[in-house]
Design a protein around this motif. Sequence first.
Motif: not given
Length: 215
Positions: A62-74
């Motif tokens: 779940i933490l990795a998903v949250k990080d990936a979502v933030i990265k996707s905005t960039k």
Amino acid sequence: MVNWVPALNVGTRRVGALLWSSVTFLSGLPSVASSVTCKPRSAKTEERQMGSLTDNAMDRLILAVKDAVIKSTKVESNQAPERDYGYFTIMSRSTGKVLRVVAVGDVPAAMVEPCERISLEKCRRTFETGNVSSWVDRDFDAKEFGGGIELDEEFDVIIAFSGLKEYADETVCIDAAQKTSLISEGKVAAILDVSSACVDYPVTTTEFLKALEAA
């Protein structure tokens, strides 16, 4: 402790009386099998014994998903960089039991119900069809989207995300699974073979995943 019953006679009758007393006593003892009380398995214990992820492994995912979502905005090719939210679902591949459903980011009130429902639907459809991903039988008009994938067989889990563009939903799941060592390169290739054939978007999932990894 054996209760010795006095024998009225000697010889074989005395021995017999002693033996009968011992047998009577022992027959009152519970057997080894009946004396072991099996506690009902909790849901968490059952999940582990089914081959599903441990609680700690799910937390890391779940933490990795949250990080990936933030990265996707960039990622420059992201068509909806303003979206930094959604719902993430973890489901047992073998039973279809929902293990986790979590909100990621600050989900707008109007998006809570559709994001949660679609995330669950992606997992449920992948479970029912046995496909490697929800993109295999994607039906955009029926609101049945890509973005759900199965992890390696040993983990017995399907995951899905909803909130971003379809290609981003799927790549967020793949990236998080890779970061937590829950998916093999072979499985990733099989998933991308399906979704990257889609021509509905200006970017394929393969291209977006590479850009996400570099972000």
